[in-house]
Design a protein around this motif. Structure first.
Motif, PDB file in Angstrom:
ATOM      1  N   TRP A  56       0.843  -1.198   0.000  1.00 63.69           N
ATOM      2  CA  TRP A  56       0.000   0.000   0.000  1.00 63.69           C
ATOM      3  C   TRP A  56       0.876   1.246   0.000  1.00 63.69           C
ATOM      4  CZ3 TRP A  56      -5.085  -0.532   3.136  1.00 63.69           C
ATOM      5  CH2 TRP A  56      -5.941   0.530   2.845  1.00 63.69           C
ATOM      6  N   PHE A  59       2.705   1.816  -3.370  1.00 67.57           N
ATOM      7  CA  PHE A  59       1.957   2.371  -4.513  1.00 67.57           C
ATOM      8  C   PHE A  59       1.599   3.822  -4.282  1.00 67.57           C
ATOM      9  CE2 PHE A  59      -2.448   3.300  -3.941  1.00 67.57           C
ATOM     10  CZ  PHE A  59      -3.053   2.353  -3.152  1.00 67.57           C
ATOM     11  N   ILE A  60       1.342   4.196  -3.009  1.00 68.54           N
ATOM     12  CA  ILE A  60       1.035   5.603  -2.757  1.00 68.54           C
ATOM     13  C   ILE A  60       2.233   6.475  -3.115  1.00 68.54           C
ATOM     14  CG2 ILE A  60       0.506   7.281  -0.962  1.00 68.54           C
ATOM     15  CD1 ILE A  60      -1.081   5.216   0.480  1.00 68.54           C
ATOM     16  N   THR A  61       3.411   6.084  -2.616  1.00 72.46           N
ATOM     17  CA  THR A  61       4.605   6.876  -2.917  1.00 72.46           C
ATOM     18  C   THR A  61       4.946   6.824  -4.393  1.00 72.46           C
ATOM     19  OG1 THR A  61       5.511   6.426  -0.754  1.00 72.46           O
ATOM     20  CG2 THR A  61       7.046   7.148  -2.413  1.00 72.46           C
ATOM     21  N   ALA A  63       3.166   6.397  -7.142  1.00 73.89           N
ATOM     22  CA  ALA A  63       2.357   7.169  -8.091  1.00 73.89           C
ATOM     23  C   ALA A  63       2.799   8.627  -8.106  1.00 73.89           C
ATOM     24  CB  ALA A  63       0.883   7.053  -7.728  1.00 73.89           C
ATOM     25  N   SER A  64       2.959   9.227  -6.908  1.00 72.46           N
ATOM     26  CA  SER A  64       3.377  10.627  -6.857  1.00 72.46           C
ATOM     27  C   SER A  64       4.802  10.803  -7.348  1.00 72.46           C
ATOM     28  CB  SER A  64       3.276  11.153  -5.428  1.00 72.46           C
ATOM     29  OG  SER A  64       1.940  11.249  -5.044  1.00 72.46           O
ATOM     30  N   GLY A  67       4.879  10.842 -11.210  1.00 73.95           N
ATOM     31  CA  GLY A  67       4.393  12.083 -11.800  1.00 73.95           C
ATOM     32  C   GLY A  67       5.344  13.237 -11.559  1.00 73.95           C
ATOM     33  N   GLY A  68       5.889  13.299 -10.337  1.00 73.37           N
ATOM     34  CA  GLY A  68       6.801  14.400 -10.031  1.00 73.37           C
ATOM     35  C   GLY A  68       8.074  14.328 -10.827  1.00 73.37           C
ATOM     36  N   VAL A  70       8.486  13.407 -13.815  1.00 73.73           N
ATOM     37  CA  VAL A  70       8.357  13.790 -15.224  1.00 73.73           C
ATOM     38  C   VAL A  70       8.874  15.208 -15.432  1.00 73.73           C
ATOM     39  CG1 VAL A  70       6.687  14.324 -17.019  1.00 73.73           C
ATOM     40  CG2 VAL A  70       6.444  12.258 -15.699  1.00 73.73           C
ATOM     41  N   ILE A 139       1.249   2.310   5.439  1.00 76.03           N
ATOM     42  CA  ILE A 139       0.402   3.353   4.855  1.00 76.03           C
ATOM     43  C   ILE A 139       0.939   4.731   5.219  1.00 76.03           C
ATOM     44  CG2 ILE A 139      -1.908   4.323   4.795  1.00 76.03           C
ATOM     45  CD1 ILE A 139      -2.981   1.601   5.469  1.00 76.03           C
ATOM     46  N   ILE A 143       2.155   7.671   2.555  1.00 71.88           N
ATOM     47  CA  ILE A 143       1.551   8.988   2.363  1.00 71.88           C
ATOM     48  C   ILE A 143       2.604  10.079   2.543  1.00 71.88           C
ATOM     49  CG2 ILE A 143      -0.136  10.594   3.295  1.00 71.88           C
ATOM     50  CD1 ILE A 143      -1.882   8.238   3.959  1.00 71.88           C
ATOM     51  N   ALA A 146       4.860  10.277  -0.442  1.00 72.04           N
ATOM     52  CA  ALA A 146       4.276  10.972  -1.588  1.00 72.04           C
ATOM     53  C   ALA A 146       4.431  12.475  -1.423  1.00 72.04           C
ATOM     54  CB  ALA A 146       2.790  10.609  -1.724  1.00 72.04           C
ATOM     55  N   ALA A 147       4.126  12.959  -0.211  1.00 62.72           N
ATOM     56  CA  ALA A 147       4.275  14.393   0.046  1.00 62.72           C
ATOM     57  C   ALA A 147       5.730  14.817  -0.097  1.00 62.72           C
ATOM     58  CB  ALA A 147       3.762  14.735   1.443  1.00 62.72           C
ATOM     59  N   LEU A 150       6.709  15.235  -3.793  1.00 60.98           N
ATOM     60  CA  LEU A 150       6.164  16.435  -4.418  1.00 60.98           C
ATOM     61  C   LEU A 150       6.814  17.693  -3.865  1.00 60.98           C
ATOM     62  CD1 LEU A 150       2.441  15.398  -4.584  1.00 60.98           C
ATOM     63  CD2 LEU A 150       4.104  15.470  -6.413  1.00 60.98           C
ATOM     64  N   GLN A 154       9.410  20.734  -5.776  1.00 60.99           N
ATOM     65  CA  GLN A 154       9.270  22.185  -5.773  1.00 60.99           C
ATOM     66  C   GLN A 154      10.480  22.848  -5.152  1.00 60.99           C
ATOM     67  OE1 GLN A 154       6.362  24.054  -6.699  1.00 60.99           O
ATOM     68  NE2 GLN A 154       5.691  22.169  -7.652  1.00 60.99           N
TER      69      GLN A 154
END
Lengths: 191, 346
Positions: A56, A59-61, A63-64, A67-68, A70, A139, A143, A146-147, A150, A154
């Protein structure tokens, strides 16, 4: 007819009549299951729930992170640490289940001693403890990971700060492992 | 649990969008752009940002319209990529973000036909985010009923016509009323949709949509000064939501100029806080203040993760950026360099 039946059965010692007998049989079931079954199920929970938590989180990490990366390819390698933290949760599960299954030795299949019963219960609940802790730990780390990915995309200096949060989250799985070991040190089958 | 399951379907589009947002022009870029001498310089500076070398008509014709068209094409490209990568509620959300552009395009085409302009020229002026197949066929309609029955009934706009059909001919006035009724239906529908999605999306989008509803109410009030729109009609065009609903709407309907509108607004949060920051009192100032507030809301929603509000906010921020570029380009072309910093908001 029902009230006559009730009156007849309530005349015996049990105040609940025929129902009490069946209820008593329900209470017998936990002791009808072999302690080896308890121990093996606990071992299964330890590894299965840990792996669910780790998957779990990954996959959460992931996916983000995908995308990041890219738009900001530089975050690719550093943020794999988050995935490794999630993976560690699954490894805790493996270690504990190997330890638990090491405690199960051959013995007599019908006359269980008190130690056998104790070991069965200890391993069952120890496995639930470890599995449950690792599930939520995975989990949580996912999460936060993922944060972290991202935020790193930035502003690079945020990475280490958020990693500290992840380390604290990872400690939750360790708590589960420690308690799982403490609960099952005295467990011993056979003998 | 929303945090744990959001990334299942929407993690990748969200992360891509945050990458897009990070690539928006910042203060340093605007400072460089404001110092450009001509449009070639502007194109050169834009080439080093995420816009890259602009393609299309702008390569041969160096006009502001061509420049802005090329920049809008970039927004559309990003939006379409996001739509390709999304599924389920996010896809529907993005479709709903396109509806206001569709409404504007419909009104543009129909009013253009009233003035006997040709459909191909009008189609070029339409906003690319709001294109749909039946747009070209709008020229055949001569009243609203026909507009709905012949053309729009198969489009996503069909459900927003409920309850507002009339046999009136399509004059300018009625077109404006139709536009506002469609917007009203759309805002309420969008609000309902975000409510069904729930969680952080509902919370963030409620704020955005309330502000949008209030903004439209203020715009309707100010634009209908001097027309023969009755107060009941005006109130019928206000949305059923927002900080100004319902008491603010009652006060706004009789307002006749910017002064009275400001007086009404100063009684409602968050507008009283915003208005205390300025002393100017005209339409332009109100518009400016509301734009700045909206940009603040847009930037603020990026601090929360795992919701769809960022998609809406990004579209707003990107459109503001394109408006900034248009202002800068126009100032450069018309040699008004002293005013170039007035219109740039970020």
């Amino acid at each position: 007819f029902f009230f006559i039946h009730l009156a007849l059965t309530m005349s015996s010692e049990n105040p609940f009549g025929f129902e009490f007998e069946n209820f008593q049989r329900l209470l017998d079931i936990p002791m009808d299951i072999s302690p080896y079954n308890y121990a093996a199920t606990g071992t299964g929970f330890a590894i299965a729930l840990s792996v669910v938590g780790a998957a779990w989180g990954i996959f959460i990490t992931g996916a983000s992170l995908l995308g990041g990366a890219v738009k900001e390819p530089r975050i690719r390698t550093k943020n794999l640490i988050s995935v490794i933290f999630c993976e560690a949760v699954a490894i805790y599960g493996i270690i504990l289940s190997i330890i638990f299954s090491g405690k199960m030795e051959d013995g007599d299949g019908t006359n269980f001693t008190d130690t056998d019963w104790y070991s069965g219960f200890a391993l069952f609940n120890g496995g639930l403890t470890v599995g449950g802790c690792n599930l939520v730990c995975g989990i949580c780390v996912g999460i936060v990971g993922a944060a972290c990915a991202l935020a790193d995309a930035q502003r690079p200096e945020l990475f280490v700060k958020i990693l500290v949060v992840e380390i604290f989250g990872s400690a939750l799985g360790l708590f589960g492992v420690i308690i799982g070991i403490v609960m099952t040190t005295q467990a011993k089958f056979g003998g | 649990m929303e945090m744990a399951t959001f990334n299942l379907k929407d993690g990748y589009p969200e992360a891509i969008l945050r990458g897009y947002k990070g690539a928006l022009l910042n203060a340093a870029d605007y400072a460089l752009l404001c110092q450009c001498e001509n449009l070639d310089d502007v194109k050169m500076h834009l080439a080093s940002t995420t816009y890259g070398t602009l393609r299309g008509e702008v390569e041969s014709h160096n006009t502001t319209t061509a420049l802005i068209e090329a920049c809008t094409a970039k927004l559309v490209e990003e939006f379409e990529y996001l739509q390709c990568q999304s599924e389920g509620p996010l896809y529907e959300f993005l479709e709903m973000c396109r509806i206001p552009h569709m409404i504007d395009n419909v009104v543009l085409i129909v009013s253009g036909c009233l003035h006997n302009q040709h459909t191909p020229e009008l189609l070029e002026k339409c906003h690319p985010l709001g294109m749909f197949e039946q747009l070209a066929a709008l020229a055949v309609a001569s009243n609203m009923q026909e507009l709905y029955q012949l053309v729009l009934i198969d489009t996503p706009l069909a459900k927003y016509f409920e309850g507002s059909l009339s046999r009136e001919d399509l004059t300018e006035m009625h077109l404006e009323i139709m536009r506002n009724m469609l917007y009203k239906s759309w805002i309420e529908d969008f609000h309902g949709f975000c409510g069904r999605v729930g969680g952080t999306t509902r919370q963030v989008m409620s704020e955005f949509l309330s502000f949008e509803a209030d903004r439209r109410a203020i715009a309707i009030t100010l634009n209908s000064v001097g027309t023969d729109l009755t107060r009941e009609d005006k109130r019928g065009l206000f949305c059923g939501m927002g900080a100004l609903h319902p008491y603010g709407h009652k006060d706004l309907a009789p307002a006749e100029d910017a002064d009275q509108v400001l007086k009404v607004l100063s009684g409602y949060a968050p507008y009283n806080a915003i208005l205390s920051l300025t002393t100017a009192e005209d339409d332009q100032a109100i518009d400016d203040l509301l734009s700045n507030h909206e940009l603040d809301l847009c930037r603020g929603c990026f601090t929360q993760q795992f919701h769809y509000g960022i998609f809406w906010a990004y579209i707003k921020l990107k459109e503001q950026e394109i408006r900034n570029l248009m202002w800068i380009a126009e100032c450069i072309v018309q040699n008004m360099h002293n005013r170039i910093h007035d219109g740039v908001k970020y």
